[in-house]
Motif scaffolding. Structure first.
Motif, PDB file in Angstrom:
ATOM      1  N   ASP A  44     -67.158 -25.980 -14.071  1.00  0.00           N
ATOM      2  CA  ASP A  44     -68.576 -25.699 -14.238  1.00  0.00           C
ATOM      3  C   ASP A  44     -69.408 -26.828 -13.631  1.00  0.00           C
ATOM      4  O   ASP A  44     -69.119 -28.001 -13.864  1.00  0.00           O
ATOM      5  CB  ASP A  44     -68.886 -25.572 -15.735  1.00  0.00           C
ATOM      6  N   ALA A  45     -70.425 -26.460 -12.859  1.00  0.00           N
ATOM      7  CA  ALA A  45     -71.287 -27.468 -12.235  1.00  0.00           C
ATOM      8  C   ALA A  45     -72.753 -27.120 -12.436  1.00  0.00           C
ATOM      9  O   ALA A  45     -73.558 -27.212 -11.532  1.00  0.00           O
ATOM     10  CB  ALA A  45     -70.976 -27.575 -10.750  1.00  0.00           C
ATOM     11  N   ASN A  46     -73.114 -26.735 -13.644  1.00  0.00           N
ATOM     12  CA  ASN A  46     -74.501 -26.381 -13.916  1.00  0.00           C
ATOM     13  C   ASN A  46     -75.388 -27.595 -14.160  1.00  0.00           C
ATOM     14  O   ASN A  46     -76.580 -27.481 -14.255  1.00  0.00           O
ATOM     15  CB  ASN A  46     -74.578 -25.434 -15.120  1.00  0.00           C
ATOM     16  N   SER A  47     -74.811 -28.755 -14.299  1.00  0.00           N
ATOM     17  CA  SER A  47     -75.563 -29.993 -14.457  1.00  0.00           C
ATOM     18  C   SER A  47     -75.127 -30.941 -13.345  1.00  0.00           C
ATOM     19  O   SER A  47     -74.267 -30.600 -12.548  1.00  0.00           O
ATOM     20  CB  SER A  47     -75.282 -30.596 -15.836  1.00  0.00           C
ATOM     21  N   PRO A  48     -75.688 -32.151 -13.276  1.00  0.00           N
ATOM     22  CA  PRO A  48     -75.234 -33.087 -12.242  1.00  0.00           C
ATOM     23  C   PRO A  48     -73.747 -33.425 -12.377  1.00  0.00           C
ATOM     24  O   PRO A  48     -73.088 -33.750 -11.397  1.00  0.00           O
ATOM     25  CB  PRO A  48     -76.082 -34.326 -12.475  1.00  0.00           C
ATOM     26  N   GLU A  49     -73.227 -33.339 -13.598  1.00  0.00           N
ATOM     27  CA  GLU A  49     -71.814 -33.619 -13.803  1.00  0.00           C
ATOM     28  C   GLU A  49     -71.002 -32.329 -13.692  1.00  0.00           C
ATOM     29  O   GLU A  49     -71.492 -31.252 -13.996  1.00  0.00           O
ATOM     30  CB  GLU A  49     -71.588 -34.237 -15.186  1.00  0.00           C
ATOM     31  N   HIS A  50     -69.763 -32.471 -13.275  1.00  0.00           N
ATOM     32  CA  HIS A  50     -68.840 -31.346 -13.227  1.00  0.00           C
ATOM     33  C   HIS A  50     -68.013 -31.361 -14.504  1.00  0.00           C
ATOM     34  O   HIS A  50     -67.483 -32.408 -14.885  1.00  0.00           O
ATOM     35  CB  HIS A  50     -67.903 -31.461 -12.025  1.00  0.00           C
ATOM     36  N   SER A  51     -67.909 -30.227 -15.157  1.00  0.00           N
ATOM     37  CA  SER A  51     -67.051 -30.168 -16.342  1.00  0.00           C
ATOM     38  C   SER A  51     -65.859 -29.273 -16.029  1.00  0.00           C
ATOM     39  O   SER A  51     -65.986 -28.247 -15.358  1.00  0.00           O
ATOM     40  CB  SER A  51     -67.811 -29.665 -17.563  1.00  0.00           C
ATOM     41  N   VAL A  52     -64.691 -29.692 -16.509  1.00  0.00           N
ATOM     42  CA  VAL A  52     -63.449 -28.977 -16.276  1.00  0.00           C
ATOM     43  C   VAL A  52     -62.803 -28.707 -17.629  1.00  0.00           C
ATOM     44  O   VAL A  52     -62.588 -29.632 -18.416  1.00  0.00           O
ATOM     45  CB  VAL A  52     -62.482 -29.797 -15.385  1.00  0.00           C
ATOM     46  N   ASN A  53     -62.538 -27.439 -17.904  1.00  0.00           N
ATOM     47  CA  ASN A  53     -61.843 -27.038 -19.121  1.00  0.00           C
ATOM     48  C   ASN A  53     -60.519 -26.415 -18.700  1.00  0.00           C
ATOM     49  O   ASN A  53     -60.497 -25.475 -17.900  1.00  0.00           O
ATOM     50  CB  ASN A  53     -62.648 -26.008 -19.909  1.00  0.00           C
ATOM     51  N   LEU A  54     -59.435 -26.939 -19.233  1.00  0.00           N
ATOM     52  CA  LEU A  54     -58.110 -26.429 -18.911  1.00  0.00           C
ATOM     53  C   LEU A  54     -57.437 -25.931 -20.175  1.00  0.00           C
ATOM     54  O   LEU A  54     -57.521 -26.570 -21.223  1.00  0.00           O
ATOM     55  CB  LEU A  54     -57.240 -27.529 -18.291  1.00  0.00           C
ATOM     56  N   LYS A  55     -56.769 -24.792 -20.054  1.00  0.00           N
ATOM     57  CA  LYS A  55     -55.974 -24.250 -21.150  1.00  0.00           C
ATOM     58  C   LYS A  55     -54.612 -23.911 -20.576  1.00  0.00           C
ATOM     59  O   LYS A  55     -54.495 -23.117 -19.647  1.00  0.00           O
ATOM     60  CB  LYS A  55     -56.623 -23.000 -21.729  1.00  0.00           C
ATOM     61  N   LEU A  56     -53.591 -24.533 -21.126  1.00  0.00           N
ATOM     62  CA  LEU A  56     -52.223 -24.321 -20.665  1.00  0.00           C
ATOM     63  C   LEU A  56     -51.461 -23.565 -21.743  1.00  0.00           C
ATOM     64  O   LEU A  56     -51.426 -23.992 -22.901  1.00  0.00           O
ATOM     65  CB  LEU A  56     -51.544 -25.660 -20.385  1.00  0.00           C
TER      66      LEU A  56
END
Length: 107
Positions: A44-56
């Motif tokens: 997700d890049a809806n803000s200046p930071e990129h967020s990464v969510n991982l589910k294994l």
């Protein structure tokens, strides 16, 4: 290992960067998942930071990791490192439990 990705708010060049980083990290992490696994990634890049969510999903167990960073590959690497540490802890617990069962059966 199967990979399922969802991208939000990224342009095509960022999607390509994310795909390459995820593929590279999956190769490194594949040896830690000793059973069939599915990795679901949401970038997700809806803000200046990129967020990464991982589910294994590995053998009926779920491992979750989240990371946020201004640099997309760094956010992906950080989230994968968190998953890797969870897998290692889980493997250690399984080995310890297996050793306990063996030693109690021998006694």
């Amino acid at each position: 290992m199967q990979l399922s990705t969802t991208f939000r708010g990224l342009n095509q060049s960022e999607i390509n960067i994310a795909n390459r980083a995820l593929e590279r990290q999956m190769q490194r992490m594949g040896r830690f998942a000793d059973r069939a696994a599915i990795l679901r990634a949401v970038v997700d890049a809806n803000s200046p930071e990129h967020s990464v969510n991982l589910k294994l999903l590995v053998g009926g167990e779920d491992y979750l990791a989240q990371s946020t960073d201004y640099d997309l590959p760094t956010a992906i690497t950080s989230a994968v490192d968190r998953l890797r540490s969870q897998l290692l802890r889980s493997r250690g617990r399984r080995e310890t439990n297996r050793q306990r069962r063996i030693s109690s059966a021998a006694a």
